[in-house]
Design a protein around this motif. Structure first.
Motif, PDB file in Angstrom:
ATOM      1  N   MET A  33       0.857  -1.181   0.000  1.00  0.00           N
ATOM      2  CA  MET A  33       0.000   0.000   0.000  1.00  0.00           C
ATOM      3  C   MET A  33       0.896   1.235   0.000  1.00  0.00           C
ATOM      4  N   PHE A  34       0.450   2.280  -0.709  1.00  0.00           N
ATOM      5  CA  PHE A  34       1.208   3.525  -0.786  1.00  0.00           C
ATOM      6  C   PHE A  34       0.359   4.656  -0.233  1.00  0.00           C
ATOM      7  N   VAL A  35       0.963   5.451   0.673  1.00  0.00           N
ATOM      8  CA  VAL A  35       0.208   6.459   1.409  1.00  0.00           C
ATOM      9  C   VAL A  35       0.950   7.788   1.453  1.00  0.00           C
ATOM     10  N   ALA A  61       1.787  -7.728   4.566  1.00  0.00           N
ATOM     11  CA  ALA A  61       1.495  -6.377   4.068  1.00  0.00           C
ATOM     12  C   ALA A  61       2.642  -5.421   4.362  1.00  0.00           C
ATOM     13  N   HIS A  62       2.865  -4.513   3.407  1.00  0.00           N
ATOM     14  CA  HIS A  62       3.884  -3.460   3.537  1.00  0.00           C
ATOM     15  C   HIS A  62       3.224  -2.131   3.170  1.00  0.00           C
ATOM     16  N   ILE A  63       3.420  -1.119   4.001  1.00  0.00           N
ATOM     17  CA  ILE A  63       2.899   0.223   3.729  1.00  0.00           C
ATOM     18  C   ILE A  63       4.076   1.154   3.485  1.00  0.00           C
ATOM     19  N   PHE A  64       4.039   1.861   2.360  1.00  0.00           N
ATOM     20  CA  PHE A  64       5.103   2.803   2.009  1.00  0.00           C
ATOM     21  C   PHE A  64       4.560   4.227   2.081  1.00  0.00           C
ATOM     22  N   PHE A  65       5.192   5.052   2.928  1.00  0.00           N
ATOM     23  CA  PHE A  65       4.791   6.443   3.091  1.00  0.00           C
ATOM     24  C   PHE A  65       5.688   7.358   2.266  1.00  0.00           C
TER      25      PHE A  65
END
Length: 199
Positions: free
Chosen positions: A58-60, A87-91
């Protein structure tokens, strides 16, 4: 004459209110654009997909208020599919901004989501590589690195609750099948000034 002048003022104000309403509703009901989402996990990504279960990225934008709903939907998904999903979130972090700039309430909330790893994405380069133009976009990959789905996982900008994106991710992760390979993406553009809060 005074009555006519007052009537003109009222009509003018009503016109401005109407125009503003059109702009707001058009923005909130218009899906965000999507970039060139790769069909396989990019070879130049800093790490590969999980070899034993599906991987969601996910990109945020850390200052996009509507992404709070996307993060809560991800938490909902992880609570129901964590045994089959990584899951991986990229800010997004502009190169000229200090580390503290990214550490908003969204960043801190993301770090509380179980079985999820949070990363910085300098200048949004990885978001571009995965075809994510809007905050909240996800891309789902099988263990072999093949893409099976990409979308937003909310019903609209800032809206939580049942929606096609969330449903597709859960079906794919738990049952291995889905009915679509993408759905609409909702959110602020990651690299657009309007996505940020006033300094």
């Amino acid at each position: 004459m005074r009555l006519l002048s007052g009537l003109r003022r009222i009509l003018s104000w009503l016109g401005l209110i109407g125009a503003g309403w059109v702009i707001v509703t058009d923005y909130s009901s218009r899906p965000a654009p999507v970039g060139n989402v790769p069909e396989v996990w990019p070879a130049d990504a800093p790490f590969g997909p999980d070899a034993t279960r599906m991987t969601l990225v996910m990109f945020v934008h850390p200052r996009c208020s509507c992404s709070r709903a996307s993060l809560r939907e991800l938490a909902y998904i992880m609570a129901r599919a964590r045994h089959n999903l990584t899951a991986h979130i990229f800010f997004y972090q502009p190169a000229h901004r200090p580390d503290a700039w990214i550490e908003t309430d969204l960043w801190h909330y993301a770090r509380t989501i179980p079985f999820t790893t949070v990363h910085r994405d300098p200048d949004g380069k990885l978001a571009e590589r995965f075809g994510a133009l809007a905050s909240g976009q996800v891309v789902l990959f099988r263990p072999d690195g093949r893409r099976v789905f990409y979308s937003g996982i909310t019903a609209g900008r800032g809206h939580e609750g049942p929606n096609p994106g969330r449903n597709q991710v859960l079906h794919l992760v738990r049952e291995g099948v889905g009915t679509a390979d993408h759905t609409a993406v909702w959110g602020c553009l990651i690299q657009e000034k309007e996505a940020t809060k006033p300094e």
